[in-house]
Design an enzyme around this catalytic site. Structure first.
Site, short mmCIF file in Angstrom:
data_model
loop_
_atom_site.label_atom_id
_atom_site.label_comp_id
_atom_site.label_asym_id
_atom_site.label_seq_id
_atom_site.Cartn_x
_atom_site.Cartn_y
_atom_site.Cartn_z
CB THR A 181 -0.96 0.01 1.20
OG1 THR A 181 -0.20 -0.08 2.42
CG2 THR A 181 -1.92 -1.16 1.13
CE1 TYR A 207 0.53 6.21 6.58
CE2 TYR A 207 -1.36 7.60 7.05
CZ TYR A 207 -0.78 6.36 7.01
OH TYR A 207 -1.48 5.26 7.41
CB VAL A 244 -5.80 5.44 0.28
CG1 VAL A 244 -7.24 5.51 0.80
CG2 VAL A 244 -5.30 6.84 -0.03
CG HIS A 245 -2.91 1.57 4.53
ND1 HIS A 245 -1.59 1.40 4.15
CD2 HIS A 245 -2.89 2.53 5.50
CE1 HIS A 245 -0.82 2.21 4.86
NE2 HIS A 245 -1.58 2.90 5.68
CG ASP A 246 -8.43 0.11 5.08
OD1 ASP A 246 -7.51 -0.70 5.23
OD2 ASP A 246 -8.92 0.77 6.02
#
Length: 315
Positions: free
Chosen positions: A192, A227, A241-243
């Site tokens: 990610t 971040y 935006v990992h998810d």
């Protein structure tokens, strides 16, 4: 036929974007969102999930609140710190209610009664999923594919030693890995972090118009400010935006390369509690996502959010 999907979220900003992405895609039939503790307490993650769905005109998708604590932490295990984000997303108050049934009960009942298998996507702690498996081990038979956002491959570099979704409840994560799901995909933060969204891309999202794109741009900009202070970003004006990448894989599996691996989680009172040991192995049972196509991911995100235009942006 659309893929039947259940998102299991600890909804903060990136979970909210993932929910919007899943709700926007005709290839996906979002059956429900089950909320779990992690980024925030479960009452807040459920509320955030409900607010997100109501905002984009998808009040028809139910939200169930589940576990509010780890499944079986050892005595003296440190409490999870949660997310530095505010508990509640800055969205209008939900207009529809959270379902009264417990999320774990609903997951088990749905698995028992369904005649069609579904895809399960945990993007927070795995406490709900592990509890569903413990309640009925045959739960795994109803799941066609489980796609987990969690873990970290490389250690000793710029990324955290422990990824938070796994670190919140390591025992639950290992139980999910051991449950016998037919197909388990792991999307670690190494991947990610290679599909980051930059400030100028947030402007592109806003140019497309619509409430979802504008809210997503706001959320990503908030993430960028947080971040850019982390070693992995080295001050860059961009953030993962990992998810959302995890959900994007459901829409287009070619956005990432999958490699088979064995995965173990450090549990108990070990000083390395919550770490993931990921060893690539042709005989491994877990498919680990590596090498994302970042430009295609952003384009899919942009095009998807542009579809969601139910009304004016909130004041």
């Amino acid at each position: 036929m659309p893929r039947r999907v259940i998102l299991d979220c600890d909804t903060g900003t990136d979970d909210a974007i993932a929910i919007m992405l899943a709700a926007a895609r005709p290839e996906l039939d979002l059956l429900a969102v089950t909320a779990v503790w992690g980024n925030h307490a479960v009452e807040h993650t459920a509320d955030n999930s409900r607010r997100t769905l109501d905002l984009i005109g998808r009040s028809d998708i139910p939200v169930y609140a589940g576990r509010g604590a780890p499944v079986a932490p050892p005595p003296g295990a440190p409490a999870a710190e949660g997310s530095p984000e505010p508990d509640l997303l800055p969205l209008p108050t939900a207009t529809t209610r959270i379902e009264p049934q417990d999320a774990v009960e609903w997951l088990v009942e749905t698995a028992r009664s369904t005649t069609e298998r579904f895809t399960l996507v945990p993007t927070g702690s795995m406490s709900n999923v592990a509890s569903a498996v413990a309640a009925d081990p045959s739960f795994v038979d109803a799941v066609e594919e489980i796609v987990v956002m969690g873990g970290v491959i490389e250690r000793g570099g710029l990324l955290p030693e422990v990824e938070t979704n796994v670190g919140y409840d390591p025992e639950a994560a290992q139980q999910v890995l051991d449950a016998g799901f037919e197909r388990l995909v792991l999307v670690p933060i190494d991947t990610t972090y290679r599909a980051i969204v930059a400030t100028e891309q947030c402007a592109t999202l806003r140019d497309d118009g619509g409430v979802a794109a504008g809210v997503a741009a706001d959320f990503i900009e908030q993430r960028i400010e947080r971040y850019r202070r982390l070693p992995a970003m080295r001050g860059r004006a961009a953030a993962p935006v990992h998810d959302a990448l995890t959900v994007a894989y459901l829409v287009d599996s070619t956005l990432v390369t999958l490699r088979p691996a064995t995965v173990r989680v450090h549990t108990g009172d070990s000083p390395t509690r919550g770490r993931t040991d990921i060893a690539f192995d042709p005989a491994g049972a877990v498919r680990v996502a590596v090498e994302p196509d970042a430009p295609r991911f952003f384009e899919l995100l942009r095009e998807s959010l542009a579809r969601l235009k139910p009304g004016p942006a909130p004041s």
